[in-house]
Write a protein that holds these residues in place. Structure first.
Motif, PDB file in Angstrom:
ATOM      1  N   UNK A   1       0.808  -1.216   0.000  1.00  0.00           N
ATOM      2  CA  UNK A   1       0.000   0.000   0.000  1.00  0.00           C
ATOM      3  C   UNK A   1       0.840   1.263   0.000  1.00  0.00           C
ATOM      4  N   UNK A   2       0.207   2.337  -0.461  1.00  0.00           N
ATOM      5  CA  UNK A   2       0.734   3.674  -0.214  1.00  0.00           C
ATOM      6  C   UNK A   2       0.357   4.085   1.205  1.00  0.00           C
TER       7      UNK A   2
ATOM      8  N   UNK B   1       1.048   6.687   5.969  1.00  0.00           N
ATOM      9  CA  UNK B   1       1.708   5.982   4.881  1.00  0.00           C
ATOM     10  C   UNK B   1       2.280   4.654   5.383  1.00  0.00           C
ATOM     11  N   UNK B   2       2.695   3.816   4.449  1.00  0.00           N
ATOM     12  CA  UNK B   2       3.319   2.548   4.829  1.00  0.00           C
ATOM     13  C   UNK B   2       4.565   2.801   5.671  1.00  0.00           C
TER      14      UNK B   2
ATOM     15  N   UNK C   1       1.386   2.723  -5.237  1.00  0.00           N
ATOM     16  CA  UNK C   1       1.606   3.328  -6.547  1.00  0.00           C
ATOM     17  C   UNK C   1       2.857   4.189  -6.557  1.00  0.00           C
ATOM     18  N   UNK C   2       3.292   4.608  -5.381  1.00  0.00           N
ATOM     19  CA  UNK C   2       4.424   5.512  -5.280  1.00  0.00           C
ATOM     20  C   UNK C   2       4.099   6.932  -5.674  1.00  0.00           C
ATOM     21  N   UNK C   3       2.824   7.248  -5.844  1.00  0.00           N
ATOM     22  CA  UNK C   3       2.435   8.557  -6.366  1.00  0.00           C
ATOM     23  C   UNK C   3       2.816   9.699  -5.446  1.00  0.00           C
ATOM     24  N   UNK C   4       2.906   9.433  -4.142  1.00  0.00           N
ATOM     25  CA  UNK C   4       3.142  10.526  -3.203  1.00  0.00           C
ATOM     26  C   UNK C   4       4.582  10.581  -2.702  1.00  0.00           C
TER      27      UNK C   4
ATOM     28  N   UNK D   1       2.957  12.829   2.638  1.00  0.00           N
ATOM     29  CA  UNK D   1       1.794  12.206   3.254  1.00  0.00           C
ATOM     30  C   UNK D   1       0.739  11.854   2.210  1.00  0.00           C
ATOM     31  N   UNK D   2      -0.151  10.987   2.566  1.00  0.00           N
ATOM     32  CA  UNK D   2      -1.277  10.673   1.707  1.00  0.00           C
ATOM     33  C   UNK D   2      -2.379  11.699   1.951  1.00  0.00           C
TER      34      UNK D   2
END
Length: 129
Positions: A31-32, A52-53, A101-104, A108-109
């Motif tokens: 997970x993110x 986050x993870x 996804x690594x998007x952040x 932080x999410x």
């Protein structure tokens, strides 16, 4: 497919505390982040806190300083410790999961519902004055 099961909701008086738990299971749980959202009757679902993870947290302004999100990676569980509860905290609380996804990056999410892929069924929190 990810399953999320929340527990720990209940009824308390203002000023009281509750601890919510959410256990994640499934074939792919990389997970993110995990998060808690809440929804009061007649209102939109709103973000409460994300983690986050790697353990980076983010809170809504309405709960910062009163709520604490944490996780136990070994137990695949995310917690929400809620202190100094107010009647306006009354809502159904939902656990949410975002696939990796690594998007952040290292940030932080976000506290937006569209960022999350899977949702639990919710646990009710009622705070009386």
């Amino acid at each position: 497919q990810v399953q999320l099961v929340e527990s720990g909701g209940g009824s308390v008086q203002a000023g009281g505390s509750l601890r919510l738990s959410c256990v994640a299971s499934g074939r792919s749980i990389n997970r993110d982040c995990l998060a808690w959202f809440r929804q009061a009757p007649g209102k939109e679902r709103e973000g409460v806190a994300t983690i986050t993870a790697g353990g980076r947290t983010y809170y809504s302004a309405s709960v910062e300083g009163r709520f604490t999100i944490s996780q136990d990676n070994a137990e695949r569980t995310v917690y929400l410790e809620m202190n100094s509860l107010k009647p306006e905290d009354t809502a159904m609380y939902f656990c949410a999961f975002r696939h990796f996804s690594g998007a952040y990056g290292t940030g932080p999410c976000p506290l937006v519902t569209s960022a999350f892929n899977w949702w639990g069924q919710g646990t009710q929190v009622t705070v009386s004055s």
